[in-house]
Design a protein around this motif. Structure first.
Motif, PDB file in Angstrom:
ATOM      1  N   UNK A  76       0.837  -1.189   0.000  1.00  0.00           N
ATOM      2  CA  UNK A  76       0.000   0.000   0.000  1.00  0.00           C
ATOM      3  C   UNK A  76       0.883   1.254   0.000  1.00  0.00           C
ATOM      4  N   UNK A  77       1.945   1.196   0.813  1.00  0.00           N
ATOM      5  CA  UNK A  77       2.838   2.360   0.928  1.00  0.00           C
ATOM      6  C   UNK A  77       3.986   2.268  -0.071  1.00  0.00           C
ATOM      7  N   UNK A  78       4.220   3.354  -0.734  1.00  0.00           N
ATOM      8  CA  UNK A  78       5.397   3.446  -1.598  1.00  0.00           C
ATOM      9  C   UNK A  78       6.623   3.432  -0.683  1.00  0.00           C
ATOM     10  N   UNK A  79       7.695   2.739  -1.074  1.00  0.00           N
ATOM     11  CA  UNK A  79       8.879   2.662  -0.204  1.00  0.00           C
ATOM     12  C   UNK A  79       9.339   4.048   0.260  1.00  0.00           C
ATOM     13  N   UNK A  80       9.516   4.177   1.573  1.00  0.00           N
ATOM     14  CA  UNK A  80       9.916   5.472   2.142  1.00  0.00           C
ATOM     15  C   UNK A  80      10.732   5.238   3.401  1.00  0.00           C
ATOM     16  N   UNK A  81      11.334   6.322   3.896  1.00  0.00           N
ATOM     17  CA  UNK A  81      12.095   6.234   5.155  1.00  0.00           C
ATOM     18  C   UNK A  81      11.126   5.974   6.303  1.00  0.00           C
ATOM     19  N   UNK A  82      11.676   5.596   7.472  1.00  0.00           N
ATOM     20  CA  UNK A  82      10.838   5.311   8.628  1.00  0.00           C
ATOM     21  C   UNK A  82       9.968   6.529   8.968  1.00  0.00           C
ATOM     22  N   UNK A  83       8.671   6.263   9.143  1.00  0.00           N
ATOM     23  CA  UNK A  83       7.689   7.330   9.318  1.00  0.00           C
ATOM     24  C   UNK A  83       7.994   8.198  10.550  1.00  0.00           C
ATOM     25  N   UNK A  84       8.223   7.489  11.668  1.00  0.00           N
ATOM     26  CA  UNK A  84       8.456   8.200  12.929  1.00  0.00           C
ATOM     27  C   UNK A  84       9.721   9.043  12.854  1.00  0.00           C
ATOM     28  N   UNK A  85      10.761   8.419  12.331  1.00  0.00           N
ATOM     29  CA  UNK A  85      12.037   9.143  12.228  1.00  0.00           C
ATOM     30  C   UNK A  85      11.904  10.366  11.331  1.00  0.00           C
ATOM     31  N   UNK A  86      11.162  10.196  10.244  1.00  0.00           N
ATOM     32  CA  UNK A  86      11.020  11.314   9.299  1.00  0.00           C
ATOM     33  C   UNK A  86      10.245  12.463   9.937  1.00  0.00           C
ATOM     34  N   UNK A  87       9.182  12.112  10.691  1.00  0.00           N
ATOM     35  CA  UNK A  87       8.388  13.154  11.344  1.00  0.00           C
ATOM     36  C   UNK A  87       9.237  13.909  12.365  1.00  0.00           C
ATOM     37  N   UNK A  88      10.015  13.138  13.147  1.00  0.00           N
ATOM     38  CA  UNK A  88      10.857  13.764  14.172  1.00  0.00           C
ATOM     39  C   UNK A  88      11.938  14.622  13.519  1.00  0.00           C
ATOM     40  N   UNK A  89      12.508  14.110  12.449  1.00  0.00           N
ATOM     41  CA  UNK A  89      13.570  14.856  11.754  1.00  0.00           C
ATOM     42  C   UNK A  89      13.009  16.148  11.189  1.00  0.00           C
ATOM     43  N   UNK A  90      11.806  16.098  10.651  1.00  0.00           N
ATOM     44  CA  UNK A  90      11.197  17.294  10.061  1.00  0.00           C
ATOM     45  C   UNK A  90      10.890  18.337  11.132  1.00  0.00           C
ATOM     46  N   UNK A  91      10.440  17.832  12.322  1.00  0.00           N
ATOM     47  CA  UNK A  91      10.088  18.786  13.376  1.00  0.00           C
ATOM     48  C   UNK A  91      11.328  19.461  13.958  1.00  0.00           C
ATOM     49  N   UNK A  92      12.453  18.753  13.878  1.00  0.00           N
ATOM     50  CA  UNK A  92      13.709  19.374  14.353  1.00  0.00           C
ATOM     51  C   UNK A  92      14.168  20.433  13.362  1.00  0.00           C
TER      52      UNK A  92
END
Lengths: 283, 255
Positions: free
Chosen positions: A267-283
């Motif tokens: 269902x999901x197109x290959x991507x980086x880890x969701x949680x890590x990406x969200x945290x990285x973006x918020x930083x």
């Protein structure tokens, strides 16, 4: 890798080699470094309706382009009635294409010509028939698809279903040996779809031509096709009668036939880890 | 280093584009004899590219001629030689303005129409369908459009020049009162066959260039809405630049 109902592609082929009109042998094809086919083998029997199915992006339309010589395989052979399509010169290829007809997903009618002129187009290009004979042939073909009354309409005035029926009449104008349908049911209402299914079946039975149908529509194809190939991962994943493939052991075949939203085709197109990406973006 | 690499890439792209156009021209020229055997297709394209461009060409020619009349009269008046307005206007239009402005207008009207038509045919699988019907689209679709455009361009140039001269005369003779006899007689005495030949040659060369660019860009358009739009834009830009470059070369050679 072919398994389940037929564990071997060759055993699932409904006809002996001599009865095959089209043979695809160990075809490899890649574009832009991405492999589309890696050792594809299948055969299209004469006088039957063969369905080519598979998830989006598996190269079904690419396979049609290979069969019709629009593109050449990186490796392998595509034989049409024993003729290697990929080695033909332009003139020879055009001679071969006169034995084929292709129905495009959008009809591909010539928009500056009326319905009548569209159907007459291949006759005018390839024959010196008198105008009265061309008129009769065109009207016969339009009558066969139920659109004789629309002969003077322009393509822009047609509905999606009518557009495809006119395209079918045009394809039939020169009486080809093989008819190739690229997604013929896409975007059609049930009535138009029923008409197209009826026409495919009727053309095949009445004229004894070979039909290849590329489609996702499992329901329609199960009642229409004599043989089906499900293509996935650059190879034939399953082959045989569509109704018999329902319990196939291959996960991807099951996902496709049962319309499951997640599985080998994620269902999901290959991507980086969701949680890590969200945290990285918020930083 | 980065600049050198980018320059090298650009040079590579340019070479590839020139090679692509040359190969395309070779294929196109190979299909022209067969296309000439079906004059009805060519006549239809002369109508599409030529006759349908007439209104814009004639309107623009009238105003270009009128402006030439205004500026020419104003300049010549300073030297007391306003009678030479016919000569100045005719030479300006025949040798330069006629062919160049016609080519620029043609690229904007007919060139874009050709490119977008072919691009849309590509995007909607019409060209592929023609190929699948064992008909070469270069012969059936591209060559008649190219030939029709090449025939139409010099004809449009002649119309532009004629209407432009009428515009000069309208302003000079009718408005400013330049002597009509002097206007026409000086024009006839000064404009030579070579001048007309230069205008006609430019019209033909620009016709070849603009139509080649239009059919090349349209035929090779990326089959998406953006791709067709880009092909149309490139047709206008490349045709305009090419026209002005060729104009300089032909003028330099024919001086």
């Amino acid at each position: 890798m072919v398994s389940a109902v037929s564990t071997d592609v060759s055993s699932a082929q409904p006809a002996a080699a001599s009865e095959s009109l089209i043979e695809i042998r160990d075809v490899h094809y890649s574009v832009g470094g991405r492999s589309i086919f890696s050792g594809l083998n299948l055969s299209i029997p004469r006088g039957r309706i063969t369905a080519l199915m598979g998830p989006s992006g598996t190269g079904k339309t690419t396979l049609l382009r290979l069969v019709t010589g629009q593109i050449k395989p990186t490796r392998g052979e595509i034989l049409f009635d024993g003729i290697n399509v990929s080695t033909l010169k332009t003139r020879e290829l055009y001679a071969l294409r006169r034995r084929m007809g292709m129905l495009f997903q959008n009809g591909a009618l010539l928009t500056d010509m009326s319905v009548f002129e569209n159907v007459a187009f291949p006759l005018r290009e390839h024959t010196d028939l008198p105008e009265c004979l061309i008129r009769n042939i065109v009207l016969t073909k339009l009558q066969a698809v139920g659109l004789r009354g629309a002969a003077q309409l322009m393509p822009a005035e047609l509905s999606g279903g009518m557009n495809r029926r006119v395209a079918l009449a045009r394809t039939m104008a020169t009486d080809p040996e093989v008819l190739i349908y690229d997604e013929p049911f896409t975007g059609l209402d049930p009535i138009s779809m029923g008409m197209i299914v009826r026409l495919v079946r009727h053309m095949n039975a009445a004229l004894g031509i070979t039909s290849i149908v590329v489609s996702h529509d499992v329901h329609e194809l199960s009642g229409l096709s004599d043989t089906s190939y499900i293509i996935a991962g650059g190879k034939v994943a399953a082959a045989g009668k569509l109704n018999e493939l329902k319990g196939h052991q291959s996960e991807i075949v099951n996902q496709f036939l049962n319309g499951l939203p997640d599985g080998p085709v994620p269902f999901h197109y290959p991507a980086a880890d969701y949680q890590q990406q969200l945290l990285a973006d918020s930083e | 280093m980065k600049i050198v690499r980018e320059l090298a890439d650009s040079a590579g792209d340019f070479t590839a584009a020139v090679g692509g156009v040359t190969l395309f021209l070779g294929r196109l020229l190979g299909q022209i004899p067969a296309a000439l055997l079906r004059p009805s297709l060519i006549v239809a394209q002369v109508h599409n590219t030529g006759a349908l461009s007439l209104v814009i060409i004639m309107t623009c020619a009238l105003f270009v001629g009128a402006v030439l009349g205004l500026l020419g009269y104003d300049t010549l008046l300073r030297f007391g030689s306003e009678d030479a307005l016919g000569t100045v206007g005719a030479l300006g239009l025949v040798k330069e303005l006629g062919p160049v402005v016609t080519a620029l207008l043609y690229a904007g009207r007919a060139g874009t129409a050709l490119a977008s038509e072919l691009g849309l045919m590509r995007a909607t699988d019409q060209l592929t369908a023609i190929e699948m019907m064992a008909v070469d689209p270069m012969r059936r679709v591209v060559a008649p459009r190219f030939i029709g455009g090449v025939i139409a361009m010099p004809l449009l140039t002649v119309v532009f020049i004629a209407i432009g001269i009428f515009g000069v005369q309208l302003v000079g003779v009718q408005n400013f009162g330049v002597d009509s006899a002097s206007f026409w007689s000086q024009m006839r005495a000064s404009v030579e066959l070579n001048d007309i030949a230069e205008g006609v040659i430019k019209g033909c060369v620009f016709g070849l260039a603009c139509n080649l660019i239009a059919v090349y860009e349209g035929y090779n358009a990326i089959p998406t809405a953006e791709g067709v739009g880009r092909a149309t834009t490139r047709t206008v830009v490349i045709s305009a630049v090419l026209t002005l470059m060729l104009d300089y070369m032909i003028t330099a050679v024919m001086l």
